[in-house]
Design an enzyme around this catalytic site. Structure first.
Site, PDB file in Angstrom:
ATOM      1  N   PHE A  16      32.549 -48.949  -8.556  1.00 52.13           N
ATOM      2  CA  PHE A  16      31.197 -49.487  -8.321  1.00 52.13           C
ATOM      3  C   PHE A  16      31.137 -50.995  -8.629  1.00 52.13           C
ATOM      4  O   PHE A  16      31.049 -51.826  -7.711  1.00 52.13           O
ATOM      5  CB  PHE A  16      30.218 -48.668  -9.180  1.00 52.13           C
ATOM      6  CG  PHE A  16      28.850 -49.245  -9.355  1.00 52.13           C
ATOM      7  CD1 PHE A  16      28.133 -49.734  -8.264  1.00 52.13           C
ATOM      8  CD2 PHE A  16      28.239 -49.278 -10.610  1.00 52.13           C
ATOM      9  CE1 PHE A  16      26.852 -50.255  -8.428  1.00 52.13           C
ATOM     10  CE2 PHE A  16      26.969 -49.786 -10.788  1.00 52.13           C
ATOM     11  CZ  PHE A  16      26.277 -50.284  -9.704  1.00 52.13           C
ATOM     12  N   LEU A  86      38.393 -53.937 -15.282  1.00 52.06           N
ATOM     13  CA  LEU A  86      37.245 -53.023 -15.178  1.00 52.06           C
ATOM     14  C   LEU A  86      37.655 -51.562 -15.089  1.00 52.06           C
ATOM     15  O   LEU A  86      36.814 -50.680 -15.275  1.00 52.06           O
ATOM     16  CB  LEU A  86      36.400 -53.329 -13.931  1.00 52.06           C
ATOM     17  CG  LEU A  86      35.718 -54.688 -13.833  1.00 52.06           C
ATOM     18  CD1 LEU A  86      36.463 -55.577 -12.855  1.00 52.06           C
ATOM     19  CD2 LEU A  86      34.267 -54.543 -13.406  1.00 52.06           C
ATOM     20  N   ALA A  88      38.329 -47.964 -15.618  1.00 54.82           N
ATOM     21  CA  ALA A  88      37.971 -47.131 -16.773  1.00 54.82           C
ATOM     22  C   ALA A  88      37.443 -45.793 -16.278  1.00 54.82           C
ATOM     23  O   ALA A  88      37.028 -45.655 -15.126  1.00 54.82           O
ATOM     24  CB  ALA A  88      36.888 -47.819 -17.607  1.00 54.82           C
ATOM     25  N   THR A 135      30.870 -52.561 -22.457  1.00 54.24           N
ATOM     26  CA  THR A 135      29.534 -51.982 -22.303  1.00 54.24           C
ATOM     27  C   THR A 135      28.687 -52.194 -23.552  1.00 54.24           C
ATOM     28  O   THR A 135      29.223 -52.321 -24.660  1.00 54.24           O
ATOM     29  CB  THR A 135      29.677 -50.471 -22.026  1.00 54.24           C
ATOM     30  OG1 THR A 135      28.402 -49.851 -22.118  1.00 54.24           O
ATOM     31  CG2 THR A 135      30.595 -49.777 -23.033  1.00 54.24           C
ATOM     32  N   ASP A 136      27.371 -52.152 -23.378  1.00 58.31           N
ATOM     33  CA  ASP A 136      26.480 -52.234 -24.549  1.00 58.31           C
ATOM     34  C   ASP A 136      26.539 -50.955 -25.394  1.00 58.31           C
ATOM     35  O   ASP A 136      26.065 -50.934 -26.531  1.00 58.31           O
ATOM     36  CB  ASP A 136      25.031 -52.529 -24.116  1.00 58.31           C
ATOM     37  CG  ASP A 136      24.421 -51.481 -23.195  1.00 58.31           C
ATOM     38  OD1 ASP A 136      25.127 -50.518 -22.816  1.00 58.31           O
ATOM     39  OD2 ASP A 136      23.229 -51.612 -22.857  1.00 58.31           O
ATOM     40  N   GLU A 137      27.110 -49.870 -24.829  1.00 58.96           N
ATOM     41  CA  GLU A 137      27.107 -48.598 -25.566  1.00 58.96           C
ATOM     42  C   GLU A 137      27.963 -48.647 -26.831  1.00 58.96           C
ATOM     43  O   GLU A 137      27.825 -47.803 -27.702  1.00 58.96           O
ATOM     44  CB  GLU A 137      27.597 -47.455 -24.662  1.00 58.96           C
ATOM     45  CG  GLU A 137      26.728 -47.301 -23.440  1.00 58.96           C
ATOM     46  CD  GLU A 137      26.796 -45.925 -22.797  1.00 58.96           C
ATOM     47  OE1 GLU A 137      27.387 -45.010 -23.383  1.00 58.96           O
ATOM     48  OE2 GLU A 137      26.247 -45.788 -21.693  1.00 58.96           O
ATOM     49  N   TYR A 160      33.036 -41.701 -24.663  1.00 59.86           N
ATOM     50  CA  TYR A 160      33.144 -42.859 -23.763  1.00 59.86           C
ATOM     51  C   TYR A 160      32.981 -44.158 -24.547  1.00 59.86           C
ATOM     52  O   TYR A 160      33.827 -45.052 -24.488  1.00 59.86           O
ATOM     53  CB  TYR A 160      32.093 -42.777 -22.642  1.00 59.86           C
ATOM     54  CG  TYR A 160      31.867 -44.090 -21.925  1.00 59.86           C
ATOM     55  CD1 TYR A 160      32.871 -44.658 -21.136  1.00 59.86           C
ATOM     56  CD2 TYR A 160      30.659 -44.791 -22.050  1.00 59.86           C
ATOM     57  CE1 TYR A 160      32.673 -45.875 -20.483  1.00 59.86           C
ATOM     58  CE2 TYR A 160      30.459 -46.004 -21.407  1.00 59.86           C
ATOM     59  CZ  TYR A 160      31.467 -46.547 -20.622  1.00 59.86           C
ATOM     60  OH  TYR A 160      31.281 -47.754 -19.986  1.00 59.86           O
ATOM     61  N   SER A 161      31.869 -44.258 -25.318  1.00 60.51           N
ATOM     62  CA  SER A 161      31.626 -45.542 -25.991  1.00 60.51           C
ATOM     63  C   SER A 161      32.652 -45.785 -27.093  1.00 60.51           C
ATOM     64  O   SER A 161      33.026 -46.930 -27.359  1.00 60.51           O
ATOM     65  CB  SER A 161      30.195 -45.634 -26.517  1.00 60.51           C
ATOM     66  OG  SER A 161      29.846 -44.527 -27.295  1.00 60.51           O
ATOM     67  N   ASP A 290      19.308 -31.375 -23.164  1.00 62.91           N
ATOM     68  CA  ASP A 290      19.644 -32.768 -23.431  1.00 62.91           C
ATOM     69  C   ASP A 290      21.159 -32.993 -23.463  1.00 62.91           C
ATOM     70  O   ASP A 290      21.930 -32.066 -23.708  1.00 62.91           O
ATOM     71  CB  ASP A 290      19.040 -33.190 -24.783  1.00 62.91           C
ATOM     72  CG  ASP A 290      18.663 -34.658 -24.794  1.00 62.91           C
ATOM     73  OD1 ASP A 290      19.098 -35.383 -23.889  1.00 62.91           O
ATOM     74  OD2 ASP A 290      17.935 -35.069 -25.717  1.00 62.91           O
TER      75      ASP A 290
END
Ligand code: NAD
Ligand code: DAU
Length: 352
Positions: A16, A86, A88, A135-137, A160-161, A290
């Site tokens: 993306f 990038l 990932a 990432t901000d995560e 992931y983060s 959730d």
């Protein structure tokens, strides 16, 4: 080849964000040779770059960053001046079901690239740069107030983060220990053309088109800071060329939305664009179980990149969302191709 001033390796260029970065660099810098290295996983798609195939400064290399020998080999063959990394595994839900895949690509794959870059230049790093896209995560979750700055402590909550935080740490460690020149940027949620429909916005566009339920996790009161993907690509270009060695830059949209409000806006725009009765898409909203470890809120303070490099978002959210929907509506073949086959299995496993 001698006319070319730089050789830049962009990893994950068929995905993306990578596809927009590759296009921007190939078009804006005809004197650079751009090498797009991508394993073409489920998220990589060469359709995203079809129009660039004949460009003399564009090269595609199919390969896996987890394959150490292969990576050593292409670095010794091409001696890249710069790397914009990038590639990932990028989807939080998939990291919950298969965390090891994230360690392999995001941590070990990054290590392979760092080692190959280091060995190629052997301390002679003039005009060389390793740029890690993060990432901000990595900063974890915010409460109702506050913003992530470049000095916020790392506190990742998902596999992931955690894997992205780990790779950021390795990039910094290589800078400190071996003098490898690097920059890192940590960006908020991107949206726009070419995004795989496992992420919120394209998944919901596809479901609305197919009259399927819109699975909102939990109570829908989670907040994300959304940025149009081309604005991220512009920021990457600026940081690559003007960013300072060993610095981190946060990139964000100054654009916070609660998921449920975003989904309602998306439904409204979709109804209008596909000529459905008002509020018909909204009726598809279904609250579901959730996401485990779901971060409540992300929001970026992007003042450093604004003040130091003069970057700010250029596309408003309403405009960007409208452009994004238009792109998916005029690329239904793209959407059909990527949602056939394995996507159906993933969807059943994730949402049934
Ligand atoms: P994506 O999943 O759309 O694309 C990832 C690309 O990497 C794909 O083309 C895939 O084929 C390739 N890839 C995966 N594993 C590989 C491997 N082992 N070897 C070579 N190629 C491999 O991801 P995206 O959303 O475009 O994200 C790109 C980068 O930006 C990631 O590093 C992600 O962490 C980061 N990021 C994403 C966002 C976002 O909102 N999407 C925000 C901030 C940062
Ligand atoms: O913040 C940057 C990150 O943004 C990137 O690093 C990641 O690569 C990218 O995937 C994205 O992570 P999120 O988890 O925030 O994005 P996602 O689109 O998966 O989810 C956005 C929000 O929507 C989140 O609060 C979860 C929720 N959601 C998501 C899906 C897929 C739903 O409610 N239902 C869904 O079906």
């Amino acid at each position: 080849m001698n006319n070319y001033r730089k050789k830049i390796l962009i990893t994950g260029g068929a995905g993306f964000i990578g596809s927009h970065v590759v296009r921007l660099f190939v078009e804006k810098y005809p004197k650079y040779q751009i090498y797009n290295l991508d394993a073409l996983t489920y998220a990589g798609n060469l359709e995203n770059l079809k129009d660039l195939e004949e460009r003399p400064n564009y090269n595609f290399i199919k390969g896996d960053i987890n394959d150490e020998k292969f990576i050593i080999n292409i670095f010794s063959r091409h001696e890249f001046d710069g790397v914009i990394h990038l590639a990932a595994e990028s989807h939080v839900d998939r990291s919950i079901t298969d965390p090891l895949a994230f360690v392999r690509t995001n941590v070990l794959g990054t290590m392979n690239l760092l080692n190959a870059f280091k060995n190629t230049w052997d301390n002679d790093y003039e005009d060389k740069l390793f740029y890690h896209i993060s990432t901000d995560e990595v900063y974890g979750s915010l409460g109702e107030s506050g913003l992530f700055t470049e000095t916020t402590s790392y506190d990742p909550n998902s596999p992931y983060s955690a894997s992205k935080a780990s790779s950021d740490h390795f990039v910094r460690a290589y800078g400190e220990t071996y003098g490898l020149p690097y920059v890192i940027s940590n960006c908020s949620n991107n949206y726009g053309p070419n995004q795989f429909p496992e992420k919120l916005i394209p998944l919901f566009i596809n479901n609305i088109l197919n009259n399927k339920p819109l699975p909102v996790y939990g109570d829908g009161n989670y907040t994300r800071d959304w940025l149009y993907v081309l604005d991220h690509a512009r920021a990457i270009d600026l940081i690559y060329h003007k960013g300072k060695n060993k610095e981190t830059y946060n990139i964000g949209g100054f654009n916070e939305w609660k998921n449920i409000d975003l989904v309602k806006l998306l439904c409204e725009q979709m109804d209008e664009k596909i000529n459905r009765e008002k509020e018909s898409s909204e009726k598809l909203i279904t609250y579901v179980k959730d996401r485990p470890g779901h971060d409540l809120r992300y929001a970026i303070d992007a003042s450093k990149i604004k003040i130091e490099l003069g970057w700010e978002p250029s596309v408003t959210f309403e405009e960007g969302l409208s452009k994004t929907i238009d792109w998916y509506l005029s690329n239904e073949d793209w959407l059909m191709n990527v949602t056939s086959g394995d996507y159906q299995k993933y969807y059943l496993k994730q949402y049934s």
